[in-house]
Design an enzyme around this catalytic site. Structure first.
Site, mmCIF file in Angstrom:
data_model
loop_
_atom_site.group_PDB
_atom_site.id
_atom_site.type_symbol
_atom_site.label_atom_id
_atom_site.label_comp_id
_atom_site.label_asym_id
_atom_site.label_seq_id
_atom_site.Cartn_x
_atom_site.Cartn_y
_atom_site.Cartn_z
ATOM 1 N N ASP A 16 41.864 45.268 37.768
ATOM 2 C CA ASP A 16 40.509 45.817 37.953
ATOM 3 C C ASP A 16 40.033 45.650 39.395
ATOM 4 O OD1 ASP A 16 38.127 46.999 37.232
ATOM 5 O OD2 ASP A 16 37.244 45.156 36.470
ATOM 6 N N ASN A 64 39.974 56.082 30.233
ATOM 7 C CA ASN A 64 40.025 56.562 31.636
ATOM 8 C C ASN A 64 40.155 58.083 31.745
ATOM 9 O OD1 ASN A 64 41.872 53.679 32.954
ATOM 10 N ND2 ASN A 64 39.667 54.035 32.845
HETATM 11 C C1 FPP Z 1 40.729 49.717 37.447
HETATM 12 O O1 FPP Z 1 39.967 49.705 38.639
HETATM 13 C C2 FPP Z 1 42.032 50.319 37.699
HETATM 14 C C3 FPP Z 1 42.474 51.488 37.146
HETATM 15 C C4 FPP Z 1 41.649 52.262 36.203
HETATM 16 C C5 FPP Z 1 43.789 52.089 37.489
HETATM 17 C C6 FPP Z 1 44.902 51.143 37.813
HETATM 18 C C7 FPP Z 1 45.928 51.896 38.574
HETATM 19 C C8 FPP Z 1 46.660 51.408 39.605
HETATM 20 C C9 FPP Z 1 46.647 49.999 40.003
HETATM 21 C C10 FPP Z 1 47.536 52.299 40.455
HETATM 22 C C11 FPP Z 1 48.641 53.010 39.794
HETATM 23 C C12 FPP Z 1 49.417 52.223 38.788
HETATM 24 C C13 FPP Z 1 50.748 52.008 38.841
HETATM 25 C C14 FPP Z 1 51.412 51.339 37.706
HETATM 26 C C15 FPP Z 1 51.590 52.416 39.985
HETATM 27 P P1 FPP Z 1 38.581 50.515 38.689
HETATM 28 O O2 FPP Z 1 38.862 51.849 39.249
HETATM 29 O O3 FPP Z 1 37.944 50.517 37.343
HETATM 30 O O4 FPP Z 1 37.790 49.624 39.706
HETATM 31 P P2 FPP Z 1 36.206 49.429 39.755
HETATM 32 O O5 FPP Z 1 35.827 48.695 38.496
HETATM 33 O O6 FPP Z 1 36.014 48.597 40.984
HETATM 34 O O7 FPP Z 1 35.594 50.791 39.868
#
Ligand code: FPP
Length: 248
Positions: A16, A64
């Site tokens: 996250d 998502n």
């Molecule tokens: C949560 O952060 C993260 C995600 C929804 C996506 C995770 C994806 C990756 C780390 C990159 C691609 C994955 C791989 C396996 C190569 P958020 O966007 O909810 O963060 P925030 O809460 O700060 O908005």
């Protein structure tokens, strides 16, 4: 260094903080996800080197899909790049790549390299890297119930045979060791629909580091916290101490 005895067999991570990491620097959210993909590479490599048997990463939740179209498209592109760029490293290091979730919903640009790498690495025993994609813990349990009910209707499952072990065999994680450690980055303290059944006895570690900044030294901090915990599984400390004496 964590003693092998105190090393978790299975680590789950809620990655996250990508969006906040980017916004803090006045950059688009997708750049946070791109930097997050570098963390995925580093943590996968470190986990393999440390001897962790299974690493499960929450990469894209069932919820998502409702994010802005550009963000979803960008995340799909990053997943494709990861699967293509890391293919040889995964195969050279005897890593088995797996996926849990409603993968049929993924676009072909992700589904095709994913299926190919799952098949090519299926016999590997070094470490299992599982990507949770289009995944939700409640959705996963509902699917398991559906499959079990189908078997019951077909006469292959008797209601009285449904116990914890039998039910778990319908979950997509049934071939993995129990989750010992669940890490969530970014400082939020929530489970957000991740492996709800599987984390029943996991130790939870919440670390105030955004995922794009999370590197192996932060993983080590989480492993040290895990090693210092007493896991009782419903027993008393005294019972655990006498079990350890018996083990010698
Ligand atoms: C949560 O952060 C993260 C995600 C929804 C996506 C995770 C994806 C990756 C780390 C990159 C691609 C994955 C791989 C396996 C190569 P958020 O966007 O909810 O963060 P925030 O809460 O700060 O908005």
């Amino acid at each position: 260094m964590t003693e092998p005895r105190n090393l978790p067999r299975h680590v789950g991570i809620i990655m996250d903080g990508n969006g906040r990491w980017a916004q803090r620097q006045g950059r688009p959210r997708l750049e946070g996800h791109r930097a997050g993909a570098d963390s995925v590479r580093d943590i996968t490599r470190a986990s393999r080197q440390l001897g962790i048997e299974a690493l499960t990463l929450y990469a894209f939740s069932s919820q998502n899909w409702q994010r802005p179209v550009d963000e979803v498209t960008g995340l799909m592109q990053l997943l494709r790049e990861f699967l293509i760029d890391e293919r040889s490293e995964i195969l050279d290091n005897a890593i088995r790549l797996e996926a849990i979730g409603d993968v049929e919903r993924l676009p072909p640009i992700v589904k095709e390299p994913l299926d190919e790498l799952r098949a090519a690495s299926a016999h590997h025993r070094g470490m299992t890297l599982t990507l949770a994609l289009s995944y939700g813990g409640r959705e996963s349990i509902a699917r398991a119930v559906r499959d079990a009910v189908r078997d019951a209707v077909a006469g292959k499952l008797a209601p009285d045979d449904v116990d914890v072990e039998r039910f778990a065999s319908y979950l997509p994680t049934s071939q993995l060791p129990p989750v010992d450690l669940l890490i969530r980055t970014s400082g939020e303290q929530r489970i957000s629909n991740f492996m709800l059944w599987e984390i029943a006895y996991a130790e939870l570690v919440f670390i105030d580091v955004q995922w794009p900044d999370f590197r192996r030294e932060h993983l080590q901090t989480c492993l040290d916290q895990y090693a210092a915990r007493e896991r009782r599984f419903g027993l008393t400390s005294a019972q655990l101490a006498s079990d350890l004496d018996l083990e010698g």
